[in-house]
Write a protein that holds these residues in place. Sequence first.
Motif, PDB file in Angstrom:
ATOM      1  N   ASN A  26       9.619  -1.601  -2.013  1.00 55.95           N
ATOM      2  CA  ASN A  26       8.860  -2.840  -1.899  1.00 55.95           C
ATOM      3  C   ASN A  26       9.836  -4.008  -2.008  1.00 55.95           C
ATOM      4  N   LEU A  82       4.604   1.782   1.583  1.00 56.63           N
ATOM      5  CA  LEU A  82       5.696   2.029   0.643  1.00 56.63           C
ATOM      6  C   LEU A  82       6.422   3.325   0.977  1.00 56.63           C
ATOM      7  N   LYS A  83       5.668   4.337   1.348  1.00 59.15           N
ATOM      8  CA  LYS A  83       6.269   5.614   1.719  1.00 59.15           C
ATOM      9  C   LYS A  83       7.093   5.477   2.990  1.00 59.15           C
ATOM     10  N   HIS A 114      -5.127  -0.487   2.940  1.00 58.01           N
ATOM     11  CA  HIS A 114      -4.027  -0.786   3.856  1.00 58.01           C
ATOM     12  C   HIS A 114      -4.471  -1.891   4.798  1.00 58.01           C
ATOM     13  N   TYR A 168      -2.370  -3.413  -7.910  1.00 57.73           N
ATOM     14  CA  TYR A 168      -2.122  -2.452  -6.828  1.00 57.73           C
ATOM     15  C   TYR A 168      -2.953  -2.809  -5.600  1.00 57.73           C
ATOM     16  N   HIS A 183       0.851  -1.182   0.000  1.00 53.73           N
ATOM     17  CA  HIS A 183       0.000   0.000   0.000  1.00 53.73           C
ATOM     18  C   HIS A 183       0.892   1.238   0.000  1.00 53.73           C
ATOM     19  N   SER A 184       0.401   2.314  -0.572  1.00 53.56           N
ATOM     20  CA  SER A 184       1.197   3.540  -0.705  1.00 53.56           C
ATOM     21  C   SER A 184       1.710   4.059   0.641  1.00 53.56           C
ATOM     22  N   LYS A 185       0.933   3.855   1.723  1.00 53.48           N
ATOM     23  CA  LYS A 185       1.373   4.317   3.040  1.00 53.48           C
ATOM     24  C   LYS A 185       2.591   3.529   3.514  1.00 53.48           C
TER      25      LYS A 185
END
Length: 224
Positions: free
Chosen positions: A129, A123-124, A156, A152, A119-121
């Motif tokens: 990854n 990953l940030k 989360h 994708y 999830h983008s959170k």
Amino acid sequence: MLNDFFNLIFPKICFACNGVLLKQEEVICTSCQFSLPKTNYHLDEDNPLTKIFWGRVDVKNVAAYYYFKKGGRVQNLLHQLKYKGAKQVGERIGELYGFDLQKSNWIETVDYIIPVPLHSKKLKKRGYNQSECFARGLSKSTNKSLETTILYRKKHSETQTKKSRFNRWENVSEIFDVKNTEKLEGKHILLVDDVITTGATLEASVKVLLKVNCRVSIVTIASA
């Protein structure tokens, strides 16, 4: 000479056994490369990992490079990759496994390699990854295209580490989706992740990929 002096003061260490690497060695020492516990599941289409998915989703081939043992060297590698920022560990393992996979009778039919996304959170927060690092190594040694934009994670989810099999499935059952799917129609996809335990995360990923009318195989770094 400068490099030799630097390596003398700050020697490169094997990420598996913590031994000093020789000049020509990278990431994992030669001794570990030959002695780490390989499954060779890619040579057996009815291996125990394939059977995990029987009756659940239609997966063509399932394999893992190593057996996972708590406190062992494979756990060291995964810990360095996942929590210590050692992206090179994933890439090197992927590269090595790619060479072994070429001995199978199915890897040549693969069209795209797709890592299980974060999830983008997350990953940030992590900055990378770990499954994509593994996928890049596989892509390099198998000459298969890497695709990171179609699958994708839309939700989360909590960590899977201490969940039961049912709770793992419940935690990830509807968190993935696909976009720009026409690229994958009729193709053979190699879905990759770091570790397979119950297979819940991979099952959820496969289900959305199969909506695209493609075939899916799975490989991971380790089998827990």
